[in-house]
Enzyme design. Structure first.
Site, short mmCIF file in Angstrom:
data_model
loop_
_atom_site.label_atom_id
_atom_site.label_comp_id
_atom_site.label_asym_id
_atom_site.label_seq_id
_atom_site.Cartn_x
_atom_site.Cartn_y
_atom_site.Cartn_z
N LYS A 99 -4.14 -5.65 67.56
CA LYS A 99 -5.44 -5.56 68.24
C LYS A 99 -5.52 -6.62 69.33
O LYS A 99 -5.08 -7.76 69.12
CB LYS A 99 -6.55 -5.76 67.20
CG LYS A 99 -7.96 -5.56 67.73
CD LYS A 99 -8.97 -5.73 66.60
CE LYS A 99 -10.39 -5.47 67.04
NZ LYS A 99 -11.37 -5.58 65.94
N SER A 110 -14.54 -1.71 65.54
CA SER A 110 -14.01 -2.06 66.84
C SER A 110 -12.49 -1.91 66.97
O SER A 110 -11.98 -1.88 68.08
CB SER A 110 -14.39 -3.49 67.18
OG SER A 110 -13.80 -4.40 66.29
N SER A 162 -14.88 -3.23 60.96
CA SER A 162 -14.06 -2.87 62.13
C SER A 162 -12.62 -2.48 61.83
O SER A 162 -11.92 -2.00 62.73
CB SER A 162 -14.06 -4.01 63.14
OG SER A 162 -15.28 -4.04 63.83
#
Lengths: 97, 485
Positions: free
Chosen positions: B78, B153, B177
């Site tokens: 990420k 996210s 997330s």
């Protein structure tokens, strides 16, 4: 808790947060913040025991202690490499006054 | 060759046995990304070092040198997690040119275990969002249907694994997330216990809630990766010194007698009926495996999202104060003084959702409001934690849906952010209390979108979570379903 938030408050919050907020966006921001504040206002309904302690962290551990030992830190040129402006030794910023 | 259906475990085993080369695995990933990512937008960038590292690893294996536990595994990271020498943006214009000096501890441990960082995945800006619609680098798509969001996210990290671009990825979870996008994309995602994995090098959103974890195609893969990234780190004083159990060793233990609690508040108003049915079917599978199911009550669950939307923005308003145009790449030029530079840089560098949350946190922490908002929310947080403590006196795991609905359409919640916030209604409590939780696929909706099941355990009992998820995956094939590309 207050569910509404006026223009002046939004402008004050933007100043505190150091975010330039154009006058044209103040009303919309006030509406958005009010919406969330209205939702979180339901916390008022939660009845709490008198002696309840706040839980600020997701861990109960306190006072992480370590030996105070010297170790290399990041080199100055590496740190400054991400700065928008520097003189090679210090960060440079626009005039303070 | 196409290796896009291999699990992380298969990659590692096949590399170790000489069946495949690391070079071939990396080339396959890069090819898949090149072919499919222009429409998915799950990656912000790929790493130019991936191929040379793979080639070096092939030489290392050929020379008979010892290999790390993740040798040969291509893994996506990420973009809120620092990678030395590889741009790390947190999905923000503010960090568009930021090149970290250090690897995050998680990345360092992956690299030391001979995993290969393949690239950086898209995310909601500074991890603030549940849809990956709020990235400076564009919207990511759900590989099951490109009209739908992948969740967020960590939407890019979920999307790339589901689409077969990479066998595994790393995400971060502040309110759901990792688990919510895992659920929306039909992959397995673990949020470890707060403190299990070092947060050093994770660009902070809300420090008391953030946790890094794996996203992959099976619980076994998550166990493999969690074993590597767990453990105390002197650079993160909140990382725990607890022993790290062998998560792989207990995967095959039977579930007989395992006590699973069904939280009745998770099945009340707002839950999609197809999700309800899929989760109930999953409960039956676990019952057949010997688990003992009981209904439990966690009365403060309905207040978790409200507490979260006070606490997380408060912490964010403090954490994001560092982005001021002095140290981190972005600065608005042509200003008259320092104060104007701060305010204009932050206005220009942050997206609207981030600015809104910073202002919300600033308001809630400002003089006269602290008691009513932050203190009250932190006391409610204590009550939520006590609900868990009470529940875990009588059960070993808590089971429920990961999300109230399957993935929603891109733009569906753009006029109603609160509806989006409620996508995290079942996941935020684990962050508030610190317990570990996993999302595993347990169904497909009539529209062809994945459905996720969430399991939560006592702090530091990831082993039981992974064991139960693995046993479920031995009995079902939901985790092997792939979207039609």
């Amino acid at each position: 808790m207050s569910d509404s938030i006026d223009r002046e408050t939004v402008e004050q919050v933007a100043r505190l947060a150091c975010i330039d907020l154009p006058a044209s966006r103040v009303d919309e921001t006030a509406k958005q913040l009010a919406e969330i504040l209205e939702y979180v206002g339901q916390l008022e309904q939660v009845s709490l025991p008198d002696d309840v302690e706040p839980f600020f962290g997701a861990t109960e551990s306190v006072n992480a202690i370590r030996k105070d030992e010297l170790s290399p830190s990041v080199a100055r040129p590496d740190i400054l490499s991400n700065a928008p402006d520097s003189d090679g030794e210090f960060y440079q910023v626009p005039p303070v006054f | 060759m196409d290796f896009s259906n291999l699990t992380a475990t298969q990659c590692v085993n096949q590399f170790a046995s000489g069946e495949v080369t690391a070079t071939a695995l990396v080339q396959s990933c890069l090819h898949q990304i090149q072919q499919n990512d222009p429409s998915l937008n799950s990656f912000i960038r790929t790493s130019d070092s991936a191929l040379p590292i793979a080639q070096a690893l092939d030489i290392k294996r050929a020379a008979g040198k010892p290999l790390g536990p993740l040798a040969g595994l291509p893994i996506a990271i990420k973009d809120g997690i620092c990678t030395a020498g590889l741009k790390t943006t947190a999905g923000s214009r503010m960090l568009e040119e930021f090149v970290p000096v250090d690897d995050a501890t998680t990345v360092k441990r992956l690299v030391e275990a001979d995993a290969i960082v393949i690239g950086k995945t898209n995310m909601d800006e500074f991890a603030m969002g549940s849809s990956t619609e709020h990235s400076h680098f564009g919207i990511s798509k759900n590989p099951w249907n490109h009209q739908y969001v992948p969740g967020g996210s960590s939407g890019g990290s979920a999307s790339c694994v589901a689409a077969g671009l990479t066998p595994a990825s790393i995400g971060s979870d502040t309110g759901g997330s990792i688990r919510q996008p895992a659920s929306f994309c039909g992959v397995t995602g673990l949020k470890p216990t707060y403190g299990r994995v070092s947060r050093f090098g994770l660009i902070a959103f809300a420090s008391s809630l953030d946790q890094i974890g794996p996203m992959a195609r099976s619980a076994e893969d998550c166990a493999l990766i969690t074993s590597v990234i767990s453990g105390h780190d002197p650079k993160d004083s909140t990382s725990a010194k607890n022993d790290i159990p062998d998560f792989l060793a207990t995967l095959n233990q039977p579930l007989k007698g395992l006590r699973i609690g069904i939280c009745k508040q998770h099945f009340e108003e707002g839950l999609d009926s197809e999700i309800n049915d899929s989760v109930k079917a999953a409960i039956q599978v676990l019952k057949n495996l010997g688990a003992v199911i009981t209904e439990i009550s966690m009365p403060h669950t309905p207040y978790a999202v409200a507490a979260y939307y006070v606490i997380a923005p408060c912490e964010a308003s403090s954490n994001l104060a560092r982005f001021d145009g002095v140290r981190y790449t972005h600065r608005t030029e042509g200003v008259k003084d320092l104060a104007e530079m701060y305010c204009q840089t932050r206005a220009e560098g942050f997206g609207n959702e981030v600015k809104k949350r910073i202002m919300l946190g600033t308001y809630a922490l400002s003089s006269g409001y602290y008691d009513a908002y932050y203190l009250k929310a932190s006391k409610v947080r204590r009550m939520i934690k006590q609900d868990y403590d009470t529940a875990f006196e009588s059960v070993d795991l808590i089971l429920g849906p990961t999300t109230p609905t399957p993935a929603f359409q891109i733009g569906e919640h753009s006029q109603n952010p609160l509806a989006m916030y409620l996508a995290d209604i079942y996941t935020v409590s684990a962050n508030l209390s610190g317990v570990p939780a996993i999302s595993i696929p347990c169904g497909i909706s009539n529209r062809g979108l994945p459905i996720g099941l969430q399991l939560q355990a006592r702090s530091f009992d990831e082993a039981t979570l992974l064991q139960t998820a693995h046993q479920f995956q031995m009995e079902t094939d939901w985790h092997t379903r792939r979207p039609n590309q």
